[in-house]
Scaffold this motif. Structure first.
Motif, mmCIF file in Angstrom:
data_model
loop_
_atom_site.group_PDB
_atom_site.id
_atom_site.type_symbol
_atom_site.label_atom_id
_atom_site.label_comp_id
_atom_site.label_asym_id
_atom_site.label_seq_id
_atom_site.Cartn_x
_atom_site.Cartn_y
_atom_site.Cartn_z
ATOM 1 N N GLU A 1 1.036 -1.201 0.022
ATOM 2 C CA GLU A 1 -0.083 -0.004 -0.009
ATOM 3 C C GLU A 1 0.710 1.323 0.277
ATOM 4 N N TRP A 2 2.061 1.140 0.475
ATOM 5 C CA TRP A 2 2.890 2.368 0.849
ATOM 6 C C TRP A 2 3.547 2.943 -0.614
ATOM 7 N N TYR A 3 3.856 1.812 -1.353
ATOM 8 C CA TYR A 3 4.554 2.150 -2.626
ATOM 9 C C TYR A 3 4.005 1.191 -3.707
ATOM 10 N N PRO A 4 2.788 1.510 -4.182
ATOM 11 C CA PRO A 4 2.123 0.840 -5.040
ATOM 12 C C PRO A 4 2.975 0.401 -6.185
ATOM 13 N N GLU A 5 3.610 1.227 -6.783
ATOM 14 C CA GLU A 5 4.161 1.185 -8.149
ATOM 15 C C GLU A 5 5.544 0.412 -7.944
ATOM 16 N N LEU A 6 6.109 0.407 -6.809
ATOM 17 C CA LEU A 6 7.297 -0.502 -6.480
ATOM 18 C C LEU A 6 6.557 -2.095 -6.382
ATOM 19 N N PHE A 7 5.663 -2.054 -5.446
ATOM 20 C CA PHE A 7 4.777 -3.402 -5.269
ATOM 21 C C PHE A 7 4.372 -4.083 -6.932
ATOM 22 N N ARG A 8 3.784 -3.326 -7.501
ATOM 23 C CA ARG A 8 2.915 -4.070 -8.715
ATOM 24 C C ARG A 8 3.859 -4.135 -9.812
ATOM 25 N N GLU A 9 4.553 -2.908 -10.191
ATOM 26 C CA GLU A 9 5.149 -2.989 -11.483
ATOM 27 C C GLU A 9 6.880 -3.297 -11.398
ATOM 28 N N ARG A 10 7.436 -3.002 -10.266
ATOM 29 C CA ARG A 10 8.842 -3.378 -10.083
ATOM 30 C C ARG A 10 9.011 -4.698 -9.518
ATOM 31 N N VAL A 11 8.341 -4.861 -8.284
ATOM 32 C CA VAL A 11 8.696 -6.443 -7.653
ATOM 33 C C VAL A 11 8.046 -7.403 -8.501
ATOM 34 N N GLY A 12 6.616 -6.953 -8.948
ATOM 35 C CA GLY A 12 5.668 -7.905 -9.656
ATOM 36 C C GLY A 12 6.740 -8.214 -11.025
ATOM 37 N N GLY A 13 7.376 -7.206 -11.643
ATOM 38 C CA GLY A 13 7.772 -7.515 -13.069
ATOM 39 C C GLY A 13 8.831 -8.262 -13.029
ATOM 40 N N GLU A 14 9.886 -8.297 -11.771
ATOM 41 C CA GLU A 14 11.036 -8.964 -11.527
ATOM 42 C C GLU A 14 10.793 -10.343 -11.182
ATOM 43 N N ILE A 15 9.579 -10.382 -10.468
ATOM 44 C CA ILE A 15 9.100 -12.011 -9.973
ATOM 45 C C ILE A 15 8.507 -12.600 -11.659
#
Length: 474
Positions: free
Chosen positions: A424-438
């Protein structure tokens, strides 16, 4: 758009055709029926003195515009709550959409938003950005108001512990109210495991053994929402906590240097990468969306699915009668884990916001107060197979298989519940960045070391970006 004005409060659970009571406009017409204007159509709300019967001071003549995310929970529960609202207050303009951000962000910017928004789904609006731009109202008046069922108990005291905190972003103000209490984990079919002659694996060696046995029967071990790969974090993040302890997730949330380089992260990523390397992921999974992956799973083509407790309702149409849906905590790595097998990721989810520029803010909060009443909360659970954030609301209900096991998992976890907040704090980091690397790792394009290095770089970039508001665990 209009709707029937007065209905009996006791009729809620007796009426199943609520969709015919509240007219639903096309999303393209939303801006034409906003309740925030004073254009003579009764949409704007007048200032009303609060009373015992109307503690939030709702203008009984004002229209209310409600927009619900059209996802796994549907919108019938909100239509039903609307019946109760209209017994005492004005008409409701009710809409549903999956395009929350693209449809509503422009209205938030122009100062013409709906009065209540279910800000959820893949197009969820960025809450820190909304807060920074003063676009959402503080819900403290709602939380301090008397609850619908007992005027001596404030709304906040009826909620599952942790619910209020999820809506706070670095201060005492509460900017969102999360309605569903979601249990995240590894979802499976009890029937499928029984047919294979195996039990749910409690260690990673057991997981690999089960997946190998399934592979020999032409069944994949896993599938997931390849187009929304952050779904994998619903099991991967609590797996990390199990291996290394809850403080590893707190360090990740706090954007601490090298948090993603912790040995527990490396062990977890390497374990999941092994699923891909050994061919245990359903072919074509990287191209599947959440509905498609769930359908492949309910059709028996894969054993395990990382997901949240909304999946039972969302996948209901494709789930066989004998499927016996169940959820379990993420499989442990081994006996050396810092936290027990029962450790689970659970949190209040499905956020609702009242825009600061809403024409009927009091009405939006009153609608939420009604949703948090026992009657509406029980109705929600019965309709969508999900727990609500209202304490004890599901007691005595006949729960479906998946939700029943989710309740058991939560009870077994006790205090071993984790709730990573960077989502929730950093939605772009969570969805786009972490999600993309996974996604890249699970499709075999990069190895775990590269995935971790890339994610740490993205986290460091977020930490260094002064335009992004930062949050910390206390």
């Amino acid at each position: 758009m209009t709707s029937s004005s007065h209905v009996n409060r006791r009729a809620l659970l007796k009426r199943s055709a609520a969709a015919g009571v509240l007219a639903v406009p096309a999303m393209g017409a939303l801006s034409a029926c906003a309740s925030g204007g004073s254009d003579g159509d009764g949409g704007g709300a007048a200032e009303v003195e609060a009373t015992d019967d109307n503690p939030l001071g709702v203008d009984a003549e004002a229209r209310l515009e409600v927009v619900i995310f059209d996802g796994g929970f549907g919108d019938q529960y909100a239509l039903d709550a609307g019946e109760i609202y209209m017994a005492d207050y004005g008409e409701i303009d009710h809409s549903k959409t999956q395009e929350i951000r693209s449809r509503l962000q422009p209205r938030m910017v122009s100062g013409d938003p709906p009065d209540l928004i279910n800000n959820s789904g893949a197009e969820q609006m960025d809450m820190p950005a909304l807060i920074s731009n003063d676009q959402v109202a503080d819900l403290t008046p709602l939380l301090d108001a008397p609850s619908l069922d007992d005027p001596d108990v404030p709304v906040r005291d009826t909620l599952v512990p942790g619910t209020v905190e999820v809506g706070q972003y670095g201060g005492q103000e509460v900017y969102q109210l999360n309605y569903a209490y979601t249990i995240y984990g590894t979802w499976y079919s009890r029937t499928a495991l029984e047919r294979l002659g195996v039990e749910y694996p409690r260690t990673w060696d057991e997981m690999l053994s089960v997946c190998e046995k399934a592979k020999k029967e032409d069944i994949a071990g896993w599938t997931y929402a390849g187009q929304h790969p952050y779904y994998f974090t619903f099991t991967l993040l609590p797996f990390i906590a199990k291996i290394g302890g809850a403080d590893v997730l707190k360090a990740i949330d706090n954007l601490e240097p090298n948090a993603w380089r912790h040995d527990a992260v490396k062990a977890a990523f390497e374990a999941y990468y092994e699923l891909q390397a050994k061919g245990y992921i359903l072919r074509g999974t990287p191209g599947l969306d959440h509905i498609e992956s769930q359908t492949e799973w309910t059709k028996g083509r894969a054993l395990f699915l990382p997901n949240g407790s909304w999946v039972e309702n969302e996948a209901a149409e494709t789930t066989p009668d004998d499927f016996e849906m169940a959820v379990a905590p993420p499989t442990s790595l081994d006996a050396g884990d810092a936290m027990p097998f029962e450790t689970v990721y659970a949190a209040a989810g499905e956020p609702f916001i009242v825009p600061a520029d809403a024409g009927n803010r009091a009405g939006g909060m009153e609608f939420l107060r009604i949703m948090l009443g026992r009657e509406s909360a029980r109705n929600f659970t019965q309709l969508v197979s999900s727990l609500s954030c209202v304490q004890g609301a599901a007691e005595g209900l006949d729960l479906p298989p998946g939700l029943s096991t989710a309740s058991q998992v939560l009870e077994a976890a006790g205090e071993n519940v984790v709730n990573p907040r960077f989502r929730e704090w950093y939605p772009e980091l969570f969805r786009e960045r972490v999600g993309g690397e996974i996604a890249a790792m699970m499709s075999g394009d990069i190895d775990p070391d590269r995935a971790i290095a890339n994610i740490q770089r993205h986290a460091d970039d977020t930490a260094a970006d002064d335009s992004i508001q930062k949050f910390q665990h206390p």
